[in-house]
Design an enzyme around this catalytic site. Structure first.
Site, short mmCIF file in Angstrom:
data_model
loop_
_atom_site.label_atom_id
_atom_site.label_comp_id
_atom_site.label_asym_id
_atom_site.label_seq_id
_atom_site.Cartn_x
_atom_site.Cartn_y
_atom_site.Cartn_z
N HIS A 26 0.82 -1.27 -0.09
CA HIS A 26 0.14 -0.12 0.08
C HIS A 26 0.82 1.28 -0.02
O HIS A 26 0.84 2.25 -0.87
CB HIS A 26 -0.77 0.09 1.27
N GLU A 27 1.85 1.27 0.96
CA GLU A 27 2.46 2.65 0.93
C GLU A 27 3.46 2.61 -0.03
O GLU A 27 4.07 3.81 -0.51
CB GLU A 27 3.36 2.70 2.20
N HIS A 30 1.80 4.39 -3.01
CA HIS A 30 1.80 5.78 -2.99
C HIS A 30 2.99 6.39 -3.10
O HIS A 30 3.17 7.31 -4.08
CB HIS A 30 1.34 6.01 -1.45
#
Length: 233
Positions: A26-27, A30
């Site tokens: 997820h990170e 980003h």
């Protein structure tokens, strides 16, 4: 409706691994997308990596393991580095949850693809269950993060998307009260009666989506996984 995970203590390693993978992907999504769009902020901090160490918060990890609500280390983004700040900010916000959906789909496909080969037919009960558990939690946790992060409340990605889509006048008002929104979000999460009539029904869809995804993969690969056996039933 409670989305917190009731799990046996021997499931903890598989749940832990699934959460670390989900948070990291997820990170990373980003950070990598922001860097691709011209913002080097996260890259300079070593966040464009699939190494979980820069992404995982120990406290946030413990919270999600034992309270059902947690967090990773947020990726810093300087939207002024984007050529089109609003559009690219929306994409950067959206890729985090979408990356979790992709991992859930890949994990479900890998699980049924593996079981379809018959490779585990002669496996020991321990190995059969271990493989089943890691794939189950990979699907469940990533589906949970996908749905959870799209809720339009600060500080979640869904809120950032709505904020960037809003007209300038409304966006300025949202920014003005954003700090209070974080406190309201925390109250909703931790006060059970409020949670049960707000976020609870939304997060209850995790089970529905997970079941639908696993059923689809079962039909696609023509394979069945004995989930009752996997969970020791």
């Amino acid at each position: 409706m409670d989305f917190r995970l009731p799990f046996e203590i021997d499931h903890l390693p598989f749940l832990f691994l699934a959460i670390v993978i989900a948070f990291t992907v997820h990170e990373f999504a980003h950070a990598a997308t922001a860097y691709r769009f011209g913002d080097p902020t996260a890259q300079k901090l070593g966040r464009v990596t699939l190494n979980p160490m820069p992404h995982v918060s120990l406290l946030g990890l413990l919270f999600i393991l034992f309270l059902g609500f947690g967090w990773a280390r947020p990726v810093p983004v300087n939207r002024s580095n984007f050529k089109n700040p609003r559009l690219m900010s929306i994409v950067v916000s959206a890729v985090g949850p979408l990356s979790n959906l992709v991992v859930a789909i890949v994990a479900a496909a890998a699980a049924y693809g593996l079981f379809a080969t018959g490779a585990l037919d002669a496996a020991s009960p321990g190995l059969y269950r271990a493989v089943g558990l890691i794939f189950f939690y990979l699907v469940h946790i990533n589906m949970l993060l996908f749905i959870f992060n799209l809720i339009p409340l600060p500080p979640l990605d869904g809120y950032r998307i709505v904020e960037d889509l809003a007209p300038l006048r409304l966006r300025l008002q949202m920014m003005k009260y954003e700090a209070w929104g974080v406190y309201i979000f925390l109250l909703i999460v931790f006060i059970t009666p409020v949670f049960n009539v707000t976020l609870g029904p939304i997060l209850g869809q995790v089970v529905v989506w997970r079941h639908a995804l696993l059923a689809f993969m079962s039909a696609l690969f023509g394979a069945n996984i004995d989930w009752v056996y996997v969970f020791g039933g």
